[in-house]
Motif scaffolding. Structure first.
Motif, PDB file in Angstrom:
ATOM      1  N   THR A 175      41.159  41.643  53.357  1.00  0.00           N
ATOM      2  CA  THR A 175      40.461  41.129  54.535  1.00  0.00           C
ATOM      3  C   THR A 175      39.026  41.627  54.527  1.00  0.00           C
ATOM      4  OG1 THR A 175      42.485  41.006  55.840  1.00  0.00           O
ATOM      5  CG2 THR A 175      40.429  41.129  57.063  1.00  0.00           C
ATOM      6  N   PHE A 176      38.093  40.751  54.882  1.00  0.00           N
ATOM      7  CA  PHE A 176      36.676  41.109  54.903  1.00  0.00           C
ATOM      8  C   PHE A 176      36.029  40.570  56.168  1.00  0.00           C
ATOM      9  CE2 PHE A 176      32.174  40.572  53.830  1.00  0.00           C
ATOM     10  CZ  PHE A 176      31.890  41.818  53.312  1.00  0.00           C
ATOM     11  N   LYS A 198      28.636  46.186  49.860  1.00  0.00           N
ATOM     12  CA  LYS A 198      30.087  46.120  49.714  1.00  0.00           C
ATOM     13  C   LYS A 198      30.519  44.715  49.310  1.00  0.00           C
ATOM     14  CE  LYS A 198      34.483  46.554  51.947  1.00  0.00           C
ATOM     15  NZ  LYS A 198      35.411  47.463  52.595  1.00  0.00           N
ATOM     16  N   ALA A 199      29.933  43.720  49.954  1.00  0.00           N
ATOM     17  CA  ALA A 199      30.295  42.334  49.678  1.00  0.00           C
ATOM     18  C   ALA A 199      30.087  41.998  48.200  1.00  0.00           C
ATOM     19  CB  ALA A 199      29.458  41.399  50.549  1.00  0.00           C
ATOM     20  N   VAL A 200      28.935  42.380  47.689  1.00  0.00           N
ATOM     21  CA  VAL A 200      28.590  42.029  46.313  1.00  0.00           C
ATOM     22  C   VAL A 200      29.395  42.872  45.328  1.00  0.00           C
ATOM     23  CG1 VAL A 200      26.735  42.251  44.624  1.00  0.00           C
ATOM     24  CG2 VAL A 200      26.306  41.106  46.826  1.00  0.00           C
ATOM     25  N   MET A 201      29.563  44.152  45.636  1.00  0.00           N
ATOM     26  CA  MET A 201      30.275  45.048  44.717  1.00  0.00           C
ATOM     27  C   MET A 201      31.784  44.801  44.737  1.00  0.00           C
ATOM     28  SD  MET A 201      27.985  46.702  43.055  1.00  0.00           S
ATOM     29  CE  MET A 201      29.103  47.806  42.203  1.00  0.00           C
ATOM     30  N   SER A 202      32.256  43.943  45.620  1.00  0.00           N
ATOM     31  CA  SER A 202      33.675  43.583  45.600  1.00  0.00           C
ATOM     32  C   SER A 202      33.933  42.387  44.692  1.00  0.00           C
ATOM     33  CB  SER A 202      34.154  43.270  47.027  1.00  0.00           C
ATOM     34  OG  SER A 202      33.661  42.020  47.460  1.00  0.00           O
ATOM     35  N   VAL A 220      26.923  32.803  40.706  1.00  0.00           N
ATOM     36  CA  VAL A 220      25.900  32.397  41.674  1.00  0.00           C
ATOM     37  C   VAL A 220      26.524  31.922  42.998  1.00  0.00           C
ATOM     38  CG1 VAL A 220      24.184  30.577  42.131  1.00  0.00           C
ATOM     39  CG2 VAL A 220      24.010  32.002  40.078  1.00  0.00           C
ATOM     40  N   PRO A 221      27.446  30.946  42.985  1.00  0.00           N
ATOM     41  CA  PRO A 221      28.031  30.554  44.270  1.00  0.00           C
ATOM     42  C   PRO A 221      28.884  31.651  44.905  1.00  0.00           C
ATOM     43  CG  PRO A 221      29.095  29.396  42.448  1.00  0.00           C
ATOM     44  CD  PRO A 221      27.882  30.057  41.883  1.00  0.00           C
ATOM     45  N   MET A 222      29.403  32.572  44.094  1.00  0.00           N
ATOM     46  CA  MET A 222      30.195  33.678  44.671  1.00  0.00           C
ATOM     47  C   MET A 222      29.302  34.629  45.467  1.00  0.00           C
ATOM     48  SD  MET A 222      32.632  34.717  41.435  1.00  0.00           S
ATOM     49  CE  MET A 222      33.250  33.453  40.306  1.00  0.00           C
ATOM     50  N   VAL A 223      28.181  35.025  44.871  1.00  0.00           N
ATOM     51  CA  VAL A 223      27.264  35.922  45.585  1.00  0.00           C
ATOM     52  C   VAL A 223      26.749  35.232  46.846  1.00  0.00           C
ATOM     53  CG1 VAL A 223      25.051  37.132  45.460  1.00  0.00           C
ATOM     54  CG2 VAL A 223      26.594  37.153  43.484  1.00  0.00           C
ATOM     55  N   GLU A 224      26.407  33.964  46.693  1.00  0.00           N
ATOM     56  CA  GLU A 224      25.924  33.182  47.834  1.00  0.00           C
ATOM     57  C   GLU A 224      26.943  33.215  48.977  1.00  0.00           C
ATOM     58  OE1 GLU A 224      23.537  29.702  46.230  1.00  0.00           O
ATOM     59  OE2 GLU A 224      24.824  28.722  47.708  1.00  0.00           O
ATOM     60  N   ALA A 225      28.207  33.023  48.615  1.00  0.00           N
ATOM     61  CA  ALA A 225      29.268  33.029  49.629  1.00  0.00           C
ATOM     62  C   ALA A 225      29.370  34.387  50.313  1.00  0.00           C
ATOM     63  CB  ALA A 225      30.610  32.665  48.981  1.00  0.00           C
ATOM     64  N   MET A 226      29.332  35.447  49.516  1.00  0.00           N
ATOM     65  CA  MET A 226      29.509  36.777  50.103  1.00  0.00           C
ATOM     66  C   MET A 226      28.347  37.135  51.027  1.00  0.00           C
ATOM     67  SD  MET A 226      32.491  37.578  49.073  1.00  0.00           S
ATOM     68  CE  MET A 226      32.541  39.149  49.953  1.00  0.00           C
ATOM     69  N   VAL A 227      27.153  36.776  50.618  1.00  0.00           N
ATOM     70  CA  VAL A 227      25.982  37.048  51.470  1.00  0.00           C
ATOM     71  C   VAL A 227      26.086  36.246  52.763  1.00  0.00           C
ATOM     72  CG1 VAL A 227      23.479  36.743  51.653  1.00  0.00           C
ATOM     73  CG2 VAL A 227      24.487  37.728  49.574  1.00  0.00           C
ATOM     74  N   VAL A 251      41.213  43.009  47.163  1.00  0.00           N
ATOM     75  CA  VAL A 251      40.051  42.589  46.455  1.00  0.00           C
ATOM     76  C   VAL A 251      38.739  42.964  47.138  1.00  0.00           C
ATOM     77  CG1 VAL A 251      41.249  40.668  45.332  1.00  0.00           C
ATOM     78  CG2 VAL A 251      40.199  40.319  47.568  1.00  0.00           C
ATOM     79  N   PHE A 252      38.782  43.270  48.444  1.00  0.00           N
ATOM     80  CA  PHE A 252      37.515  43.588  49.105  1.00  0.00           C
ATOM     81  C   PHE A 252      37.263  45.086  49.169  1.00  0.00           C
ATOM     82  CE2 PHE A 252      38.542  39.356  50.904  1.00  0.00           C
ATOM     83  CZ  PHE A 252      37.442  38.678  50.395  1.00  0.00           C
ATOM     84  N   ASP A 253      38.313  45.853  49.307  1.00  0.00           N
ATOM     85  CA  ASP A 253      38.140  47.296  49.413  1.00  0.00           C
ATOM     86  C   ASP A 253      38.321  47.965  48.059  1.00  0.00           C
ATOM     87  OD1 ASP A 253      37.865  46.622  52.042  1.00  0.00           O
ATOM     88  OD2 ASP A 253      39.795  47.404  52.679  1.00  0.00           O
ATOM     89  N   LYS A 254      37.780  47.308  47.038  1.00  0.00           N
ATOM     90  CA  LYS A 254      37.712  47.959  45.732  1.00  0.00           C
ATOM     91  C   LYS A 254      36.990  49.287  45.888  1.00  0.00           C
ATOM     92  CE  LYS A 254      37.765  43.756  42.925  1.00  0.00           C
ATOM     93  NZ  LYS A 254      36.940  42.754  42.215  1.00  0.00           N
TER      94      LYS A 254
END
Lengths: 364, 364, 364, 364
Positions: free
Chosen positions: C4-5, C235-239, C336-343, D225-228
């Protein structure tokens, strides 16, 4: 934003009564637990509509699919997603209810809060949402039994003023499931069934009380001061549709006793500290004491009835409503597996929490 | 690990009955709210021991200090920490209770869970912990009043079998505070006080029911399906020491009615949708409907009594205990501000949650 | 237990690479937002395998289904569940990897942690899990744009040592999508593509840096002291799978300047406080300052390669492995779309949090 | 609303630079851990201002008081509250900064977000807030060492362009504390100190890189997957004042290698799976692999400097500022105990989380 429950054994439900489906994601389930779709389906069948002559005649099989988190019948430790498809319903039954608010139902407040609402079948406020809870509860019960030997059982204690005497220390699942009202006192069960049928025939509905007992609960579950075990149980039960009250142990009746009458005297049973009586309901200071946990939940009579009622329309006009559609004349028989699931979810979550902070390995 | 409550208006309490002090950190309080130590102290004085002849004779002033988050009487939007110092107590009164478990108290379960316990004064399980809740509740009440015009009032509804008729739509703080038992029906209050004194003189204790009304609550508070408003209220109330039951609106009694008797008919009051009756207790589908929120909480008779009781010692020996020390013969008068605080905390939290997801600015 | 995030705009993902499917539940989405499956599919198509000659040749359409929370193209304010079915894969490609641990991959640690693992396709550690994130990110981006006019754009800044100069204030989605490596500098993009093809042909892999800019971000997002905006972005990006580093604004290079060189001077732009430079990356003291938010993420070269590597088997034997199967020689174009989503998810969550505590209506 | 960190070992900090004091509440600490005020004070002394010629000359003793949760030097399992009183400061030094925003500081964004701000000493954005983190970190380090034998060590790796070679497998606390810049390479430490003194004399400031190593970390920590584990470490570090970047293992430099160069080959060390190199930094797939965890954090040069800078006033006028007051010319020596604390907090939290879901007792 309130569709997640639990801290370590954490469930998130989704789904409206109509649309693609309803379900649940369970995060935090321990790995290597054996679980099958059949075990989940067993509980869903206890919850589903159309199961007996005193439940709604709507027929839904509510077949579950495990989407993730289980491989070859064993949990992976990853999120377990479970999906139950909705059937394609004809929506015409809801024509009148689309414009008129059902008294004591969620129609008006959903409109007020969100400014939009899935009308058909009650949308998110439908009891159909509890499918996800019951599915997750099946897994929680499996873990409780496997890891800690805990057994959770619910039954109908009272329908309107028909109250059954039930020995919570001895009641069995077989007794509960032996009749369609789920009251393990068969004589009283017959009377309850008659009364529910009568109410249904009159276009009316009934409420009552569900009791739940959890046996062989380990000592030490519960996290004071806010996440006391009874506090989390209360929230769990009061989040169910139609619930109006919660009590543990002696409950409201206990307030009629004096302290010397009410206190549970301690005694030694071998090297185990036990209590002579159990007015505490198995929890003291927010922490389980090893006795049976006993709680009760009040469920109001079903709000949706055929009898004509005074109400207002969405457009702000005074009007009347005779609810069409197929509704339960009494929610209690189907509430039994729901309460059972919620209690199991709370106990499972606290079992994990207790391991984390106070697990045996901290101090040898 | 359960000392935090709330999702957006979030409090964390700390402190044992003995040691440096007790208090609370409030995170998420909006900035620019006027709040003074006096407003907090007013509520703490309603809670403190020694306030009347029917509470414990222990004298504690419970003076609060705001450590952070408030500058020149205005909140900063940063965490508000509030500390109340403990007095230096002589611990001799606890000699006997150090080795003998009080029946129906938290002594035995704390030992079982943590393997260690602050014995003096009950440690963390002491009602002294609620100081932090009441202090935070004072701020929550201020916000509710300032932002939304909400008023939260609690009072004693019943002591043992002495039940007062009270009009929840009209009761005032002045009426509640006009007598030491906090029952706004003065004739019944006198009888309650007599009964409590009698129990105290007999070395015994009494329980009862506290009722709480929240008036002018905005439409739309509550987050289905788990964080329904009544579910969070139930958890809040059931996390208080000595609570055994919770109900909303018609509660357990409502289960004795049929649906057609129980449903709250809607009618138009100008352009506002209202209900003729309020058996729903101001919440439908987990969401406030604008009517008064009415809940009740059952509090058991105080566990610690002077009368001799059967119990066991920490070392596993059967024995008896006559509790020394100065204890409340009835917790209800002091529970009133506690319930009030918990209800205010829940409403304030949900006011913020409602703004976040469904605030007006989403759609013009 | 970490799937969960987010705090108010909260997502829970589920699913392994093989099994029923992968997906997400989004809780807390405001009601009445227009959202279509097509908008979600657009982002999933940017993420899916087999999209170009420099991504894995695995063909998966990754078609999404919205199961709940959206009615007639408009959000209901209830949980939005999105499901993407897995295809029926033949598992023979994984034969060798079933017994041998891929170096620098999650195989060994999953076995160590859970004692069980879905081997085929990487199970839960597969990048396939990010489908749920990207689907949720599509909705977050829609909300950010509709409510606050925020635009979030990511692109490949560097592949190995091939670094592109890109003007973050002017870059467009069209430029980013104009080539298969998603570097909006077309000359450098060609060189990057060549380099990736060369690595693939050698059975090797490459890493690099993704940059992300968020423009027109409102002032005031971020919740000190722990949920500072850059902390949640980190945290978002490093996950994300394969990420090894995060920086904001001047980042690591900024440490080579003195304070007088590094500080962003303020000036008045009409009645708006602005900065001459943007080494802060749009965030000061953990709170957005209205300038562009600029972050960078380092992604390591793909761990799974064809070249023979030293490793061990599940049974504890030293051995070698040449990974079969179809893997990306470089994850960055699909990251690219993954980082975009997390941000977008972080910004959307903080937009709601800011409204809750500091929304305009607190003080007129 | 962001002053709480951690899921099971959970801390909440409070306090502004001026006012009653700063501190922390730690919830979820296991019971029966020996902890003394001296152990906490040891870490606070490493953090406090005025400790050397290269830190701010402000003198503050920062003496801590344990308010709750510890009895006779042993934790109770209840919340541990720790308070450090603020000194009575004269506020005249802040006169100019009361009306002028310091470039690259939090002054302007706090005003924009909250509409109010404690100006003196930076209020909540002051590094003084980290006192609570460091105090909690001292307890986390104790638990890590006692329960799991984990050792966490941080040191200055680089000041501006002066980078030290340090063997993370061998470095000791004694080496780190042997000089005032906390760089365990004494020759380089001398050069760093000279450079910092020079910057201070010029009214300027310097930044750099702190490295942290955690040794003997158990296998299996981290919750995909988020709390890596690296995601939570990134958030922890990026929540510290002045941090601009985070990397783990090979970090940004690792992106310059190919996969075959970058992958950490596995080998058997007895019956233990180990890696030949450690570019993964001790974490694979978000889960600790038993190798040393190695991370680095970039800290920008201190924003508050004596040199004149262009800025604006609170009233929207362009102006200049030469910051008065006593500020650190380089935050890194004092950032060392802060990073150490944050890393310890993350590891301790994940140690508890791992026990809860995957503890040994699930499967024999």
């Amino acid at each position: 934003m309130g569709s997640t429950f639990g801290h370590l054994f954490r469930i998130t439900t989704f789904g409206e009564s109509h649309g693609g489906g309803v379900g649940v994601v369970i995060d935090g389930c321990p790995p290597q637990v054996e679980i099958s779709a059949e075990e989940i389906q067993f509980e869903l069948d206890r919850r589903r509509p159309g199961q007996s002559k005193i439940s709604t005649p709507r027929k839904e099989t509510d077949t579950c699919e495990i989407l993730s988190g289980v491989l070859n019948g064993v949990t992976l430790g990853t999120p377990i997603a479970i999906l139950v498809r909705n059937k394609d319903h004809r929506s015409q039954d809801y024509g009148d209810m689309q414009v008129k608010y059902r008294p004591s139902h969620a129609d008006a407040t959903y409109d007020a809060k969100y400014g939009i609402r899935a009308v058909a079948g009650g949308g998110r406020s439908s009891a159909r949402e509890t499918i996800g809870r019951v599915a997750a509860g099946a897994i929680a019960k499996k873990i409780l039994k496997e890891i800690a030997g805990v057994e959770v059982l619910c039954y109908v204690k009272r329908i309107k003023d028909l109250e059954a005497e039930i020995d919570d220390t001895a009641v069995t699942l077989e007794q509960i499931e032996s009749n369609i009202v789920r009251c393990p006192n068969s004589e009283m069960a017959d009377r309850m069934i008659d009364r529910i049928e009568q109410a249904r025939d009159e276009g009316d509905s009934l409420g009552g009380v569900v009791e739940c007992v959890a046996r062989s609960v380990p000592l030490g579950l519960g996290e004071p001061v806010f996440d006391k075990l009874e506090a989390d149980l209360a929230k769990a039960v009061m989040s169910l549709p139609a619930s109006k009250g919660f009590e543990i142990g002696s409950g409201f009746a206990g307030t009629l006793l004096t302290g010397s009458e009410h206190n549970d005297a301690f005694y030694m049973d071998g090297d185990r500290v036990r209590t002579v009586t159990n007015r505490s309901g198995g929890i003291q200071g927010g922490i389980s004491n090893g006795e049976n946990i006993v709680i009760r939940a009040a469920f109001k009579p079903t709000a949706t009835i055929r009898k004509e009622q005074q109400t207002v329309s969405k457009d702000g006009e005074d009007t009347t409503l005779s609810a069409k559609g197929r509704h339960d004349p009494c929610v209690l028989p189907r509430a039994v597996p729901m309460v059972e699931a919620m209690v199991a979810l709370v106990l499972c979550d606290h079992l994990l929490r207790q391991r984390a902070q106070c697990g045996e390995t901290w101090k040898e």
